[in-house]
Structure formats: structure tokens, C-alpha cells
Design an enzyme around this catalytic site. Structure first.
Site, PDB file in Angstrom:
ATOM      1  N   GLY A  18      21.571  -4.470 -18.875  1.00  0.00           N
ATOM      2  CA  GLY A  18      22.897  -4.504 -18.114  1.00  0.00           C
ATOM      3  C   GLY A  18      24.025  -3.415 -18.597  1.00  0.00           C
ATOM      4  O   GLY A  18      23.707  -2.971 -19.733  1.00  0.00           O
TER       5      GLY A  18
ATOM      6  N   LYS B  17       9.600  -1.987 -27.269  1.00  0.00           N
ATOM      7  CA  LYS B  17      10.694  -2.461 -28.145  1.00  0.00           C
ATOM      8  C   LYS B  17       9.930  -3.110 -29.452  1.00  0.00           C
ATOM      9  O   LYS B  17      10.593  -3.077 -30.519  1.00  0.00           O
ATOM     10  CB  LYS B  17      11.605  -3.508 -27.387  1.00  0.00           C
ATOM     11  CG  LYS B  17      12.346  -2.978 -26.321  1.00  0.00           C
ATOM     12  CD  LYS B  17      12.990  -3.821 -25.178  1.00  0.00           C
ATOM     13  CE  LYS B  17      13.842  -3.119 -24.364  1.00  0.00           C
ATOM     14  NZ  LYS B  17      14.244  -4.064 -23.211  1.00  0.00           N
TER      15      LYS B  17
HETATM   16  N1  HSE Z   1      14.621  -3.351 -18.180  1.00  0.00           N
HETATM   17  C1  HSE Z   1      15.208  -3.514 -19.387  1.00  0.00           C
HETATM   18  C2  HSE Z   1      15.053  -5.106 -19.397  1.00  0.00           C
HETATM   19  C3  HSE Z   1      16.355  -2.858 -19.654  1.00  0.00           C
HETATM   20  O1  HSE Z   1      15.016  -5.848 -18.399  1.00  0.00           O
HETATM   21  O2  HSE Z   1      15.022  -5.621 -20.587  1.00  0.00           O
HETATM   22  C4  HSE Z   1      16.943  -3.167 -20.998  1.00  0.00           C
HETATM   23  O3  HSE Z   1      16.183  -2.521 -21.915  1.00  0.00           O
END
Ligand code: HSE
Length: 402
Positions: free
Chosen positions: A298, A200
Site C-alpha cells: 500500500g 522477499k
Molecule cells: N505486491 C506486493 C504485495 C507489494 O502485495 O505484497 C508490496 O511489496
């Protein structure tokens, strides 16, 4: 009617179908045309699903149907998802995705492919779940030179840390809850080892600074080494432990990124971002600091972002959205070890040994419990810190964000 195909009927894919159906009229109003699901690709059978008539197992049915204008990729990973995304773009279909691993790993190539064909490749849901962050950076903050961005980017680890800090829940139990709620990745190691947050921050850095930042060039540390004793020491000094992704652009234009646990001051807004929520701070030279906050994972929050992209793609068939970055180059990055911060140290040494080395450099008084010493240093680079730590037996070393 715009026909959509959804690839993968897991947590996010099923949420997308649900939101498209539940909010059908509102979405039709906002898109100025109706949007409906024509196909859902999944290797599993869903005989009881209200969408049971849409299921197919062969991607070429979708690929060869000219009626399908938008493909939603919610498979995840870089295997079938990568192949189907390329094939969909080559077949002239816009693609919308929540797949951060694919965007972080192959984003430059896929955006190029989309640009060459005047198609959209949109990925609002890939960072921050339901939080608008990709569109704000690329549009609302487009007037700014962004020089720093950091935040809580993984809902699962934030949920685990919150449960450990607030309720004394064990790491394993909190992880099981996060899996039950559908927050965790298929392999939760991607969450707890920091790889998801790394993907990210790579996407946000690529978007903010215009060059692809690849995950394998980003130092990444998850939360597996955070102990209840760190949580206790941090609390006694007025801090909470949070996993942050951070990217900084230097005045010479070079960029750095890293992911690591931080001690965040209790008065910092990020300290109050709890459970599955994410918070992202962006610093621009015109706006100053702006913070984005909301549900970071979610089913329906993530589907909300995917469906917004579907609407946007349906309004930009003729003139695609400008969303691109350049390929990385050898002089894109600088070493995050040169960034200066205060540091939290927990070590197995007696207080006086730690004081001998760090006494004059400690910003926060030394604390001792169960044979361990903890303290916070003055601001220094990781390189300078490592030289001093050679004289101690450090157990935890985390950056501090006041
Ligand atoms: N596994 C990721 C989190 C899902 O917990 O942020 C959302 O990108």
C-alpha cells in the site's frame, strides 16, 4: 536542507513525496535537518500534481546535480531501476529503495558498490511494506544467531486468500480489488505465482545468514493451485491456507529457502494475519521467536518505510550504515526437500486407496467430499512423501505449520 530525487511517481513514489511533504516538520526534527524533494523522474506528465515543478524526464539532471544527496528508487524491476541505481551510487549519492526484485537480484553488487564509496543503499520498504523488519534483523537482533525465519510476505495473495476464505469471493474478483487498492505488482503474476514472496525471502535470508541467496535457486509455488475445496478441507481440520516464504539454517551452516502455500493451524499467530497484512516470525538463539506484523503493501505504509530510510541515510552521510552480505558460494544452500513437515494431501483417489498407503502415516483422519480425499500426514521429508505419492493421484500437496 537535504535534497532528494524520487525516481518513479507510481504508488510508492507518490506516497514518498506525500509523506515528505505532510510530515515535513516531524521529519526535519527526526533527521535534525530539513529534507525536501528537488526532482521527480517519470516518463509520464503530472500537470495537476502539487509536485509538478519537480518533474524531469532526464536522469542525467539528477546524476549531475551535486545538491542531490539521496536518490529514492521506486521504479521497480531490474531495467532502468538497476541502471539508475548504479549511476546514482557512482555519482556519490546514497540510494533508498522499495524495489525487492532489484535487491534480491543485484543486492550483493549494489551493496558492494555503496560500501566501496562509503554510501548507503537502504531497502527497508523492500520487505513487509511498512513493517520494520530489515533494520530489526540487522540491528536489534544482531546479537543472535538466526536459524529460521518464515512469514506471510505478500499482501496481495494474503488479501486474495482471506477474501476467498472469509467471504467466498472468487480469486479473480479478489485480485481485481487488490489491484485497485495498489497492492498488486504491475504484473500481478509476480504476486500470485509467488515470485514477489520469493524475492522477499531471498532478501531476508541474505540479511540473516550473510550470503546472497538468489531467487532462481529458490523453489517457488504461488496460490494459483489453491482451490475452494482445499480451503474447505483445511477449515474443517482447523487450518487456514497461507502463502509462506521460509528460510532455515542447518547446524552445518547451510541454508535453504522456499515459497509455498501452507496449512497454518488456527491457533498459530500467522493464521490471524489477514487481508493485506504481513506477518514475519524470526527465531534467534537468544531471543527465541519474535513476530513482526503490519501493513505489507500500500502507498503510505510502504512510503513510511522509504522515508524512514531517507532520514537514516541523511544521518549517515559520513559513516555509512553497516548493511552488507557476502556473495553466494556453491556450498551455501541445501535442498528444501529434505526439510521434514507434516503434509496436507488432497487426491482424486477413493479413501480406502489413500488409507492403504498412508493409513499408518496419517496424523489427521481422512475426509472425503465430491469424490476427493484429503488428509494430513505424519512428519516426513518431501523426498519421502514423493515416494509414497507415486501410488496416488495427488491434486494438492501443501506443508502444514501448526
Ligand atoms: N505486491 C506486493 C504485495 C507489494 O502485495 O505484497 C508490496 O511489496
Amino acid at each position: 536542507m537535504v535534497s532528494v530525487a524520487i525516481l518513479g511517481f507510481g504508488v510508492v513514489g507518490s506516497g514518498v513525496a506525500e509523506v515528505l511533504s505532510t510530515n515535513f516538520e516531524k521529519i526535519a526534527h527526526n533527521a535534525a535537518q530539513e529534507i525536501g524533494v528537488k526532482y521527480i523522474l517519470d516518463i509520464r506528465d503530472f500537470p495537476d500534481s502539487p509536485f509538478k515543478d519537480c518533474f524531469v524526464k532526464d536522469f542525467s539532471i539528477i546524476e549531475n546535480d551535486p545538491d542531490v544527496k539521496i536518490v529514492v528508487e521506486t521504479i521497480g524491476g531490474v531495467g532502468a531501476a538497476y541502471e539508475f541505481t548504479k549511476r546514482a551510487l557512482l555519482a556519490g549519492k546514497s540510494v533508498v529503495t522499495s524495489n525487492k526484485e532489484l535487491v534480491a537480484t543485484h543486492g550483493y553488487e549494489l551493496l558492494q558498490l555503496a560500501r566501496e564509496r562509503n554510501l548507503n543503499y537502504l531497502f527497508e520498504a523492500s520487505v513487509g511494506g511498512g513493517i520494520p523488519i530489515i533494520r530489526p534483523i540487522s540491528q536489534c537482533l544482531a546479537a543472535n544467531e538466526i536459524d529460521e525465519l518464515y512469514g506471510i510476505l505478500n499482501g496481495t495473495t494474503n488479501y486474495i486468500l482471506t477474501q476467498m476464505i472469509q467471504n467466498g469471493v472468487s480469486f479473480d474478483e479478489a485480485l481485481k480489488d487488490a489491484q485497485k487498492e495498489g497492492y498488486a505488482e504491475a504484473d500481478p503474476a509476480a504476486d500470485i505465482e509467488g515470485h514477489d514472496a520469493c524475492r522477499k525471502i531471498c532478501i531476508l535470508a541474505s540479511l540473516s545468514f550473510g550470503r546472497h541467496i538468489y531467487p532462481d535457486s529458490v523453489p517457488t509455488e504461488g496460490i494459483t493451485k489453491v482451490t475452494l475445496s482445499d480451503v474447505g478441507f483445511a477449515k474443517s481440520a482447523g487450518y487456514k491456507i497461507k502463502l509462506l516464504g521460509r528460510t532455515v539454517k542447518r547446524s552445518d551452516g547451510k541454508v535453504t529457502c522456499y515459497v509455498a502455500p501452507h496449512l497454518v493451524g488456527e491457533n498459530n499467530l500467522l493464521a490471524n494475519v489477514e487481508n493485506v497484512f504481513n506477518g514475519i516470525v524470526v527465531h534467534g538463539n537468544a531471543i527465541g521467536n519474535v513476530m513482526f506484523y503490519g501493513a505489507g503493501a500500500g502507498k503510505l505504509p510502504t512510503a513510511s518505510a522509504v522515508v524512514a530510510d531517507i532520514i537514516d541515510a541523511s544521518k549517515h552521510f559520513k559513516a555509512r550504515k553497516q548493511l552488507d552480505w557476502m556473495e553466494s558460494s556453491p556450498d551455501t544452500l541445501f535442498d528444501s526437500a529434505t526439510l521434514e513437515n507434516r503434509w496436507y494431501i488432497r487426491c482424486a483417489d477413493a479413501m480406502d486407496s489413500a488409507e492403504k498407503i498412508f493409513g499408518g502415516l496419517a496424523a489427521l483422519s481422512f475426509a472425503q467430499a465430491e469424490g476427493e480425499t484429503a488428509f494430513i500426514t505424519e512428519s516426513m521429508s518431501k523426498t519421502a512423501l514423493d515416494a509414497l505419492l507415486k501410488g496416488l493421484a495427488p491434486l494438492s500437496v501443501f506443508r502444514v505449520l501448526d
